[in-house]
Design an enzyme around this catalytic site. Structure first.
Site, PDB file in Angstrom:
ATOM      1  N   LYS A  22       4.602 -42.150 -17.529  1.00 35.48           N
ATOM      2  CA  LYS A  22       5.124 -42.444 -18.879  1.00 35.48           C
ATOM      3  C   LYS A  22       6.549 -42.954 -18.804  1.00 35.48           C
ATOM      4  CE  LYS A  22       6.897 -39.065 -21.570  1.00 35.48           C
ATOM      5  NZ  LYS A  22       8.253 -39.344 -22.099  1.00 35.48           N
ATOM      6  N   ASN A  23       7.391 -42.234 -18.061  1.00 39.25           N
ATOM      7  CA  ASN A  23       8.821 -42.564 -18.079  1.00 39.25           C
ATOM      8  C   ASN A  23       9.133 -43.863 -17.335  1.00 39.25           C
ATOM      9  OD1 ASN A  23       9.296 -40.362 -19.617  1.00 39.25           O
ATOM     10  ND2 ASN A  23      10.298 -39.139 -18.033  1.00 39.25           N
ATOM     11  N   CYS A 118      17.417 -33.909 -31.152  1.00 38.16           N
ATOM     12  CA  CYS A 118      16.242 -33.738 -30.296  1.00 38.16           C
ATOM     13  C   CYS A 118      15.923 -32.251 -30.257  1.00 38.16           C
ATOM     14  CB  CYS A 118      16.578 -34.263 -28.914  1.00 38.16           C
ATOM     15  SG  CYS A 118      15.549 -33.668 -27.606  1.00 38.16           S
ATOM     16  N   ARG A 123      21.583 -34.775 -27.311  1.00 40.11           N
ATOM     17  CA  ARG A 123      21.318 -35.759 -26.246  1.00 40.11           C
ATOM     18  C   ARG A 123      22.103 -37.014 -26.606  1.00 40.11           C
ATOM     19  NH1 ARG A 123      15.020 -36.271 -25.109  1.00 40.11           N
ATOM     20  NH2 ARG A 123      15.667 -37.466 -23.289  1.00 40.11           N
ATOM     21  N   ASP A 312      12.224 -31.786 -16.165  1.00 38.23           N
ATOM     22  CA  ASP A 312      10.920 -31.925 -16.827  1.00 38.23           C
ATOM     23  C   ASP A 312       9.841 -31.019 -16.225  1.00 38.23           C
ATOM     24  OD1 ASP A 312      11.941 -33.758 -18.568  1.00 38.23           O
ATOM     25  OD2 ASP A 312      11.087 -35.518 -17.594  1.00 38.23           O
ATOM     26  N   ARG A 404       1.921 -37.118 -26.495  1.00 36.65           N
ATOM     27  CA  ARG A 404       2.993 -38.085 -26.251  1.00 36.65           C
ATOM     28  C   ARG A 404       3.084 -38.432 -24.765  1.00 36.65           C
ATOM     29  NH1 ARG A 404       8.653 -36.917 -28.945  1.00 36.65           N
ATOM     30  NH2 ARG A 404       8.945 -38.772 -27.690  1.00 36.65           N
TER      31      ARG A 404
HETATM   32  C1  UD1 Z   1      15.104 -39.062 -19.117  1.00 35.59           C
HETATM   33  C2  UD1 Z   1      13.644 -38.702 -19.277  1.00 35.59           C
HETATM   34  C3  UD1 Z   1      13.492 -37.217 -19.605  1.00 35.59           C
HETATM   35  C4  UD1 Z   1      14.225 -36.362 -18.562  1.00 35.59           C
HETATM   36  C5  UD1 Z   1      15.655 -36.838 -18.401  1.00 35.59           C
HETATM   37  C6  UD1 Z   1      16.384 -36.124 -17.273  1.00 35.59           C
HETATM   38  C7  UD1 Z   1      12.631 -40.735 -20.144  1.00 35.59           C
HETATM   39  C8  UD1 Z   1      12.008 -41.435 -21.288  1.00 35.59           C
HETATM   40  N1  UD1 Z   1      13.075 -39.491 -20.362  1.00 35.59           N
HETATM   41  O1  UD1 Z   1      15.740 -38.846 -20.366  1.00 35.59           O
HETATM   42  O2  UD1 Z   1      12.101 -36.913 -19.602  1.00 35.59           O
HETATM   43  O3  UD1 Z   1      14.208 -35.022 -18.975  1.00 35.59           O
HETATM   44  O4  UD1 Z   1      15.683 -38.245 -18.092  1.00 35.59           O
HETATM   45  O5  UD1 Z   1      15.715 -36.301 -16.076  1.00 35.59           O
HETATM   46  O6  UD1 Z   1      12.677 -41.242 -19.038  1.00 35.59           O
HETATM   47  N2  UD1 Z   1      23.952 -37.914 -21.155  1.00 35.59           N
HETATM   48  C9  UD1 Z   1      25.197 -38.071 -21.731  1.00 35.59           C
HETATM   49  N3  UD1 Z   1      25.471 -39.268 -22.360  1.00 35.59           N
HETATM   50  C10 UD1 Z   1      24.570 -40.280 -22.420  1.00 35.59           C
HETATM   51  C11 UD1 Z   1      23.320 -40.107 -21.815  1.00 35.59           C
HETATM   52  C12 UD1 Z   1      23.019 -38.906 -21.190  1.00 35.59           C
HETATM   53  O7  UD1 Z   1      26.042 -37.184 -21.697  1.00 35.59           O
HETATM   54  O8  UD1 Z   1      24.893 -41.335 -22.992  1.00 35.59           O
HETATM   55  C13 UD1 Z   1      23.624 -36.630 -20.460  1.00 35.59           C
HETATM   56  C14 UD1 Z   1      22.485 -35.884 -21.130  1.00 35.59           C
HETATM   57  O9  UD1 Z   1      22.941 -35.079 -22.189  1.00 35.59           O
HETATM   58  C15 UD1 Z   1      21.943 -35.069 -19.964  1.00 35.59           C
HETATM   59  C16 UD1 Z   1      22.169 -35.979 -18.766  1.00 35.59           C
HETATM   60  O10 UD1 Z   1      23.114 -36.949 -19.192  1.00 35.59           O
HETATM   61  O11 UD1 Z   1      22.680 -33.897 -19.783  1.00 35.59           O
HETATM   62  C17 UD1 Z   1      20.937 -36.685 -18.267  1.00 35.59           C
HETATM   63  O12 UD1 Z   1      20.292 -37.345 -19.343  1.00 35.59           O
HETATM   64  P1  UD1 Z   1      19.491 -38.717 -19.131  1.00 35.59           P
HETATM   65  O13 UD1 Z   1      19.255 -38.935 -17.690  1.00 35.59           O
HETATM   66  O14 UD1 Z   1      20.184 -39.800 -19.890  1.00 35.59           O
HETATM   67  O15 UD1 Z   1      18.118 -38.426 -19.845  1.00 35.59           O
HETATM   68  P2  UD1 Z   1      17.184 -39.445 -20.633  1.00 35.59           P
HETATM   69  O16 UD1 Z   1      17.276 -40.797 -20.004  1.00 35.59           O
HETATM   70  O17 UD1 Z   1      17.435 -39.328 -22.085  1.00 35.59           O
END
Ligand code: UD1
Length: 439
Positions: A22-23, A118, A123, A312, A404
């Site tokens: 999915k991701n 979320c 997030r 995850d 999902r």
């Molecule tokens: C993706 C995955 C999700 C997984 C996560 C972490 C998808 C669709 N989702 O989510 O299933 O749980 O990676 O492996 O692929 N952060 C910030 N600022 C930002 C962005 C992120 O501070 O602008 C922080 C987040 O709060 C978190 C960390 O970075 O603590 C990692 O998040 P991130 O890798 O961005 O997760 P997603 O891409 O949203």
């Protein structure tokens, strides 16, 4: 609405096939928007999130066809002319925010709704926005929307360091920089296999990218990308989920085969913790054999970005720990508040306490079937796993969360020996006929 009814105590015999990731599928779909023409994506799982994102793509002017039976999608991006992703769709799925990078890369501008909250706490998307600015975009917030514009219709490229490392921001910045005017560098980039596979698609489309799978990714912008046919990777989180299920509910000493798998994407932290439980792990080229031990050992874990233990898989791991003899701890350093499954597991008799970003589990106490509520994707699947080893029946409500991200979960488990069925229910029905108690 649908719920799943799981009768505990049936042996998971296997085999269990793993679907496409999915991701990874979502950014592959976003990548297809960058080329003027028809891209074909194979091994795309039939999931609600995929269908939601297909609708997001359609709004921008892409023609998307999804053959669910063959897991094949075509994206004709020749008509992309409306660089917008509306709140109504972005709020359903945060990954719709990939439209920011995809539309900036393709059209030089984008208007994308901010995702909002979320189920597992804050997030933020600050890194996505700061990175786009570093690459030359002019960003402003207007009525809940991010409006991003590249000067003269094309980004310049630039250097951006992430802290923390973010999967989503790395993907968005790759989408935006592949067709930028100049070179770009992403430092402390995400190393997750999902990002590397997506980057491989961009390369096949003609992008010049070095360092995929490392923490420094360098991009040399090119004038245009071409449509391609690309195969999605196998879902590493679904594989990890099935491995945990087999270690708990398989017959001790008898291997359960998980097919169509990519064990090389699991990462060493998960594999090490898994084998420490005493479960047998035998990876092949595109399969994994797991053997349940006579007794699971308690193994503490701490989540981290890849190649660390995936956040995850922490909810599923917590359920495994309820079946181990002894005490262990789960700490989530990626998302501090991702424990919505714990109060539901309490209803099944689990001995688990949340303290800040940690769960302490005292294993060895049998779980009891109960009616429980799925609150998000991974919490939901953890309750299904709990139901497989609980005494009696477990009813997992709000299965739409599971739909999902797990393709045909109940069908796959049922064919592998688990007593599980899907039924419809009315969440607001009042079975007693009595008035609910006053607040
Ligand atoms: C993706 C995955 C999700 C997984 C996560 C972490 C998808 C669709 N989702 O989510 O299933 O749980 O990676 O492996 O692929 N952060 C910030 N600022 C930002 C962005 C992120 O501070 O602008 C922080 C987040 O709060 C978190 C960390 O970075 O603590 C990692 O998040 P991130 O890798 O961005 O997760 P997603 O891409 O949203």
């Amino acid at each position: 609405m649908d719920k799943l009814i799981v009768e505990g105590g049936h042996t998971l015999a296997g085999p269990l096939p793993v679907s496409g990731s999915k991701n990874t599928a979502l950014p592959l779909m976003a990548a297809a928007l960058l080329a003027d023409g028809v891209s074909t994506l194979s091994r795309i799982p039939d999931l609600r999130d995929v269908k939601t994102f297909a609708n997001v793509l359609r709004i921008s002017g892409a023609a998307v066809r999804f053959d669910e039976a063959r897991n094949e999608m075509t994206v004709d991006a020749s008509g992309v002319n409306y660089p917008e992703a509306p709140y109504e769709l972005v709020k359903k799925m945060r990954a719709s925010f990939y439209m920011l990078g995809a539309l900036l890369g393709r059209c030089g501008r984008a208007r994308v709704s901010l995702p909002g909250g979320c189920a597992w706490g804050p997030r933020p998307v600050d890194l996505h926005l700061k990175g786009m600015e570093a690459f030359g975009a002019d960003i402003r917030l207007e009525h809940g929307y991010v409006v991003a514009e590249a000067k003269d219709g094309r980004l310049d490229g630039g250097v951006f360091r992430m802290d923390p490392s973010s999967v989503g921001a790395t993907i968005n910045l790759l989408l935006a920089s592949a067709t930028a005017r100049g070179p770009s560098r992403i430092e402390n980039a995400a190393r997750e296999p999902d990002v590397a596979t997506f980057g491989e698609m961009l390369r096949k489309m003609g992008a010049s990218i070095e360092g995929l799978g490392t923490d420094t990714i360098e991009v040399e912008g090119v004038d245009a990308l071409s449509p391609v046919h690309f195969y999605n990777a196998s879902d590493r989180i679904e594989l990890g989920t099935f491995m945990i299920a087999a270690a708990m509910a398989g017959e001790p000493g008898r291997a359960v085969r998980l097919t169509d798998a990519a064990p090389e994407h699991l990462g060493p932290a998960f594999v090490d913790a898994f084998t420490e439980t005493g479960a047998g792990y035998r990876p092949g080229n595109d399969y994994v054999e797991v053997t349940a031990p006579d007794e699971l050992q308690p193994v503490s874990i701490e989540t981290a970005v890849y190649p660390g233990f995936p956040t995850d898989l922490q909810a599923q791991w917590t359920v495994l720990l309820t079946q181990a003899r002894g005490n262990a701890r789960v700490r989530d350093t990626v998302y501090y508040d991702r424990f919505k499954h714990i109060p539901e597991l309490h209803r099944m008799g689990a001995n688990a306490i949340v303290v800040q970003n940690e769960v302490f589990v005292a294993g060895g106490k049998p779980l009891q079937g109960a009616t429980v509520m799925s609150t998000d994707l991974r919490a939901g699947v953890s309750l299904v796993l709990a139901g497989m080893v609980a005494e009696g029946e477990t009813h997992v409500l709000r299965v739409y969360h599971l739909d999902r991200g797990y393709e045909d979960l109940d069908g796959k488990l049922a064919r592998a020996g688990v007593a599980i069925r899907r039924v419809q229910y009315d969440e607001f029905a009042n079975p007693s006929g009595n008035e609910p108690p006053e607040e």
